[in-house]
Scaffold this motif. Structure first.
Motif, PDB file in Angstrom:
ATOM      1  N   VAL A 159       0.851  -1.183   0.000  1.00 33.40           N
ATOM      2  CA  VAL A 159       0.000   0.000   0.000  1.00 33.40           C
ATOM      3  C   VAL A 159       0.890   1.236   0.000  1.00 33.40           C
ATOM      4  CG1 VAL A 159      -1.745   1.280   1.260  1.00 33.40           C
ATOM      5  CG2 VAL A 159      -1.791  -1.212   1.254  1.00 33.40           C
ATOM      6  N   ASN A 160       0.660   2.053  -1.011  1.00 32.36           N
ATOM      7  CA  ASN A 160       1.389   3.308  -1.109  1.00 32.36           C
ATOM      8  C   ASN A 160       0.346   4.427  -1.069  1.00 32.36           C
ATOM      9  OD1 ASN A 160       2.912   5.523  -1.738  1.00 32.36           O
ATOM     10  ND2 ASN A 160       3.932   4.605  -3.501  1.00 32.36           N
ATOM     11  N   PRO A 161       0.198   5.114   0.069  1.00 27.40           N
ATOM     12  CA  PRO A 161      -0.858   6.128   0.175  1.00 27.40           C
ATOM     13  C   PRO A 161      -0.692   7.277  -0.810  1.00 27.40           C
ATOM     14  CG  PRO A 161       0.619   6.231   2.061  1.00 27.40           C
ATOM     15  CD  PRO A 161       1.011   5.025   1.260  1.00 27.40           C
ATOM     16  N   TYR A 162       0.518   7.610  -1.177  1.00 27.56           N
ATOM     17  CA  TYR A 162       0.737   8.693  -2.130  1.00 27.56           C
ATOM     18  C   TYR A 162       0.239   8.309  -3.514  1.00 27.56           C
ATOM     19  CZ  TYR A 162       3.637  10.394   1.644  1.00 27.56           C
ATOM     20  OH  TYR A 162       4.079  10.809   2.856  1.00 27.56           O
ATOM     21  N   LYS A 163       0.488   7.079  -3.900  1.00 31.14           N
ATOM     22  CA  LYS A 163       0.041   6.588  -5.205  1.00 31.14           C
ATOM     23  C   LYS A 163      -1.490   6.533  -5.242  1.00 31.14           C
ATOM     24  CE  LYS A 163       1.055   3.970  -8.979  1.00 31.14           C
ATOM     25  NZ  LYS A 163       1.822   4.406 -10.087  1.00 31.14           N
ATOM     26  N   THR A 164      -2.111   6.106  -4.128  1.00 33.41           N
ATOM     27  CA  THR A 164      -3.568   6.029  -4.060  1.00 33.41           C
ATOM     28  C   THR A 164      -4.174   7.418  -4.225  1.00 33.41           C
ATOM     29  OG1 THR A 164      -3.351   4.161  -2.547  1.00 33.41           O
ATOM     30  CG2 THR A 164      -5.491   5.209  -2.667  1.00 33.41           C
ATOM     31  N   ASN A 165      -3.626   8.403  -3.539  1.00 39.69           N
ATOM     32  CA  ASN A 165      -4.138   9.775  -3.663  1.00 39.69           C
ATOM     33  C   ASN A 165      -3.959  10.311  -5.079  1.00 39.69           C
ATOM     34  OD1 ASN A 165      -4.953   9.858  -1.026  1.00 39.69           O
ATOM     35  ND2 ASN A 165      -3.085  10.861  -0.290  1.00 39.69           N
ATOM     36  N   GLN A 166      -2.860   9.993  -5.692  1.00 44.21           N
ATOM     37  CA  GLN A 166      -2.601  10.453  -7.054  1.00 44.21           C
ATOM     38  C   GLN A 166      -3.599   9.820  -8.021  1.00 44.21           C
ATOM     39  OE1 GLN A 166       1.267   9.442  -8.559  1.00 44.21           O
ATOM     40  NE2 GLN A 166       1.078  10.786 -10.331  1.00 44.21           N
ATOM     41  N   LEU A 167      -3.900   8.530  -7.858  1.00 42.70           N
ATOM     42  CA  LEU A 167      -4.866   7.863  -8.722  1.00 42.70           C
ATOM     43  C   LEU A 167      -6.255   8.463  -8.550  1.00 42.70           C
ATOM     44  CD1 LEU A 167      -3.761   4.119  -8.402  1.00 42.70           C
ATOM     45  CD2 LEU A 167      -3.573   5.602 -10.403  1.00 42.70           C
ATOM     46  N   LYS A 168      -6.639   8.757  -7.310  1.00 39.70           N
ATOM     47  CA  LYS A 168      -7.950   9.357  -7.070  1.00 39.70           C
ATOM     48  C   LYS A 168      -8.036  10.734  -7.728  1.00 39.70           C
ATOM     49  CE  LYS A 168      -9.069   7.032  -2.759  1.00 39.70           C
ATOM     50  NZ  LYS A 168      -9.307   7.192  -1.310  1.00 39.70           N
TER      51      LYS A 168
END
Length: 87
Positions: A11-20
Motif C-alpha cells: 500500500v502506497n498512500p501517495y500513489k492512491t491519492n494520485q490515482l484518485k
C-alpha cells in the motif's frame, strides 16, 4: 503460535491519492455540456419588423393614455368582443 504472511498488496498512500486525483479529473472532463443553436432558432430570436411596429404602437398608446387623449370607440370594441366570444 505461528504468524504467517498474508497476501496483502503493498500500500502506497501517495500513489492512491494520485490515482484518485487523476480519476476525478477525468470525470470532470467527461461531464462537459455542449449547446448548439440552429440557424432557424437564431432567425426566430431576432426581432421582427412586426415586433418593432407593435412596440412603437404600444408606446404611442401609452403616451395617449398618460396625456388623457386616448378615446375608445365603443362600436369597434363591441364588434371585437362579439368576434372574440362568438364560436
Amino acid at each position: 503460535m505461528k504468524i504467517q504472511k498474508f497476501n496483502v498488496p503493498a500500500v502506497n498512500p501517495y500513489k492512491t491519492n494520485q490515482l484518485k486525483a487523476e480519476q476525478s479529473e477525468q470525470k470532470t472532463k467527461m461531464k462537459t455540456d455542449k449547446l448548439e443553436i440552429s440557424s432557424e432558432a437564431k432567425k426566430l430570436s431576432e426581432t421582427s419588423t412586426f415586433t418593432v411596429g407593435r412596440n412603437e404602437r404600444v408606446q404611442e398608446l401609452k403616451a395617449q393614455v398618460q396625456a388623457g387623449t386616448y378615446e375608445v370607440n365603443p362600436e369597434q370594441l363591441a364588434s371585437n368582443l362579439v368576434k372574440y366570444f362568438k364560436p
